[in-house]
Design an enzyme around this catalytic site. Sequence first.
Site, PDB file in Angstrom:
ATOM      1  N   CYS B 336      25.007  -5.920  -6.451  1.00  0.00           N
ATOM      2  CA  CYS B 336      24.187  -5.097  -5.551  1.00  0.00           C
ATOM      3  C   CYS B 336      24.521  -5.608  -4.166  1.00  0.00           C
ATOM      4  O   CYS B 336      25.690  -5.603  -3.803  1.00  0.00           O
ATOM      5  CB  CYS B 336      22.715  -5.221  -5.900  1.00  0.00           C
ATOM      6  SG  CYS B 336      22.135  -6.897  -6.189  1.00  0.00           S
ATOM      7  N   SER B 337      23.569  -6.085  -3.391  1.00  0.00           N
ATOM      8  CA  SER B 337      23.917  -6.679  -2.108  1.00  0.00           C
ATOM      9  C   SER B 337      24.155  -8.173  -2.293  1.00  0.00           C
ATOM     10  O   SER B 337      25.274  -8.642  -2.224  1.00  0.00           O
ATOM     11  CB  SER B 337      22.805  -6.419  -1.088  1.00  0.00           C
ATOM     12  OG  SER B 337      22.687  -5.034  -0.851  1.00  0.00           O
TER      13      SER B 337
END
EC number: 3.1.3.95
Lengths: 520, 621
Positions: B336-337
């Site tokens: 994801c991030s």
Amino acid sequence: PQYSELMRTGRAQAELLLGPEAPRLRGTLCVTGHHLLLSPGPQDLWLLLLRNVDSIEKRVAGESGTITLRCKDLRVLQLDIEGVEATLDIARSIEALSSLESVITSFPFFYRPKGLRLGDAWHFHPPESYYKRVARETKAWRLSEVNENFSLCPSYPRAVIVPRAVDDKALALSARFRQGGRFPVLSYHHARSGTVLLRSSQPLTGPQKRRCAEDEELLRAVLAGARPGAQGFVVDTRSAQAAKQARMAGGGTEAKAAYPGWKRLHRPLERGRPLQESFVRLVEACGDLEQSTDHWLSRLEGCSWLAHVKEALSTACLTAQGMEREGACILVHGAEGTDSTLLVTSLAQLILDPLSRTMVGFQELVEREWIQAGHPFQLRCAHSAFSHARPKHEAPTFLLFLDCVWQLGRQFPLSLEFGEALLLALFEHAYASPFGTFLCNSEKERCLCEVRSQTHSLWSRLNQPKEQRKLRNPLYVLNPLALWPSVEPQSLQLWQGLFLRWTRPPEPPEVAWEKVWQIV
Amino acid sequence: MEHIRTTKVEQVKALDRFSTSNKSLTGTLYLTATHLLFIDSHQKETWILHHHIASVEKLALTTSGCPLVIQCKNFRIVHFIVPRERDCHDIYNSLLQLSKQAKYEDLYAFSYNPKQNDAERLQGWQLIDLAEEYERMGVPNSHWQLSDANREYKICETYPRELYVPQVASKPIIVGSSKFRSKGRFPVLSYYHQDKEAAICRCSQPLSGFSARCLEDEHLLQAISKANPVNRYMYVMDTRPKLNAMANRAAGKGYENEDNYSNIRFQFVGIENIHVMRSSLQKLLEVNGTKGLSVNDFYSGMESSGWLRHVKAVMDAAIFLAKAIMVENASVLVHCSDGWDRTSQVCSLGSLLLDSYYRTIKGFMVLIEKDWISFGHKFSERCGHLDGDPKEISPVFIQFLECVWHLTEQFPQAFEFNEAFLLQIHEHIHSCQFGNFLGNCQKEREELKLKEKTYSLWPFLLDDRKKYLNPLYSSKAQRFTVLEPSTVSFSFKFWRNMYHQFDRTLHPRQSVFNIIMNMNEQNKQLEKEIKDLESKIKQRKNKQTDGVPTKELLHSIHPESPSLKTSLCFKEQTLLPVNDALRTIEGSNSADNRYSDYAEAFSKSEPAVVSLEYGVARMTC
């Protein structure tokens, strides 16, 4: 003989699709007077009661056609048929045969299953026996045969139970003052508190606010026969405004001054077309497998079905509470007294009475408070949720009742002797059945059609030992207390077993129940 | 202790949260160093751990006293009315202090003492051994090796010391790749599927910006796809919505460019970020806390909160992951991030779908230790253990638990544990009573010396194992029976027992679970009896051949078998569901059940409009 005129074709080759992921059945398709048959092999036979078909949709393309059948039990079937002509013929035959209205030529009059004897089970649950018991127990009530030939009230059974202090002549006058002749009769006697639950239709006060001395006397006698000092409550299932408006059409409601000791409570319940539409919209939403969760939630809200469940349950709780806690006598009615009235009185009994939660007791309750009490099944269940026909008298009141019972079963999983399967069976048979139990709109009509002597009773099938195992709740333990359910929205659930019955999760709950049976 | 000024207040009223008629219980409120305790006039005790308190609010003074509303992280909401304002103020201030600690050392875990010695405590911490878990999966093997690159936390501070990487990934490749990934979180193994020889790997987003690339990172991804002998291509799942990922490019971060990596198939799955999730749950709780909520407001509130949509998004991603492995035999890299929220959700839920071991009690603990604790899900920040940035708080782990709950609903026989187990774990991610969830990564936990100073939750849960067993569990299932959950909209339901855990009036009045549990227990006992008796008979028979007369045998069995007697008593007891009957009585008790307010409706039926209980209703007369 008349069927042959409606049957356009004998047979055709077809492929049947029972559901989105079900295997296909291939074989010879055949329309008979009451059934659609498909035989995939010499030994196998798949069969659908034509009466169960709610809507039919045909499409032809090239050399073949497709018929989609939407059934009253909410199943959706697809038939792929070879030959355009055959498709159209079969569609027309199904259409014509599934919408026949004559009762005495319907399938129950031809159904002769093995192992059951005609006329056997019609004595399973005679309401008279309950009434006789009450009359014995209380002394203030008597069994009256004033309606012996259905002259006073065409929608009541022959025998009803009324206050001992009121004679048959007074009953006749009270009947003339109530819509459809439905004068106040006893529905349930709560022995512990010495109070009673009554039901009737609305009084015909009309715009002039007419009164009827005998009707007033009847309700006075009810209070006099109950525990000393008992209050009375009239639970009107319409809003105060609707009740007032009904006066313009000749109906109305009990004036406070005319009925001393009685107070009125208005608890509006949805009925008629709006209720049918709620059902239709819910089923529509349940058929959409592609929608987003947001859309689903908004449709669940939009159809209001669970709001109706909540209203019905809480009105029944109010009624039950009035009897148990307040020691009050309660009269329930709406307008005709054949729909929401029965919903409330039957649910209140289930809440209060442990006997009505047994297998036999519940069947008795349905027989007494719905069938004998004159719920017009034929009119209300003529169509289910898929029909394109404009609804006239259809309304899923009985289904709403079953849903409320199911909610009680969820919240008190050990207190009902029967399981979900019995409720599902009652739903199916109310809409389309090979048995005579749910035929016609009243006892009078059933007598005219000779239902008792010419058809089999559903109860006799359900009480066969091999059926019983499927219908029982393995966890049942007698609970002598009243069941007070929570009716908060967080506590009510969509009845997946019914509304999503044909789009089931990968591991159906039945498997788990099998395990429960093993453990028990 | 310096925060506590008043330790005891009498005549305090506790209001029913959903009652519209302000019904209350009167009792005494005690404030201890760790708990707030309310004992009502029926001697019923309500304990609230200070760490569970999410917010305390003092409302405007009323005629009956000063209202104090306490919202807890386990979704308990209590509403007290304290007679004197000064007392209320004291308690309010104390709770504000006690519920927000500035230092880890002030958390309950550091003072909690379950009376165990050091050896027992250490043994508790050794219960879950991740090296053993990787061994169970079948690594190291010819394709995957244990890397010592992060042994000193030099490459990535938020990863564990022991990481598994492809056999061919050398240290320079790892170092290079880690420099190209947010927070140094380079691609490592999360789960290895022995049958398929396919892997689930995890990492953070690449620092690709608009055009940057990194050869070592490209090498590492290629190594991962080559470690799968069956399928040459691998999936890269970016669990964020595409728009968010693109926005990150402007900040020099972003996602993999398919042109630069050979044999990858790139896929966005669209799970929203922690802030969206936080406000979604907030909305849901607001709706459900409404007094007199109507059915329609409930459903429209559920819809507008979007909570179930988010839960479904997580579930969809996990299903995508499981399918890639099962159907296409492909390895998958998830990010994801930062790779510690959505990535943890998707990797752990995906593994749970694939491997039935994670559906056992012990296996589920291992799963949480592996994908959440060891890989640096920031429990302390997400749960707000310390007084910190409220924007870091987010129900990411709760969402994972909710997905698991949905699976238990769809597959009632597939899980060894029950709902109570999930609720208990949820209770303890916030309780700070045990060391497991303190801190934000392994390095921090080591610095806090948690294993020396605190206890591990897992052995305590295992001691209570009986409470958490699912009686319907069928363990016959093979190791690799994959769950294929339905994701049609109606499969997602409101989790009442989580969000209304403490609102008993909303719950079913009888529990199927308890009774089945009892019966199961009783069956086992009886089976044991039978075996005992059978062996006794055998013994007797042997003796008989030695010349003992049959009569004596028959006589002696009954009096000599007290265990049979007790078991019969036991049977009678459990067949009558004592607890449930009590609960029903409780439910019919006017003090406990809000129906009793109908009584008021009846006695007051004269006025034109009477508002009734539980929002049902207004009654007109």
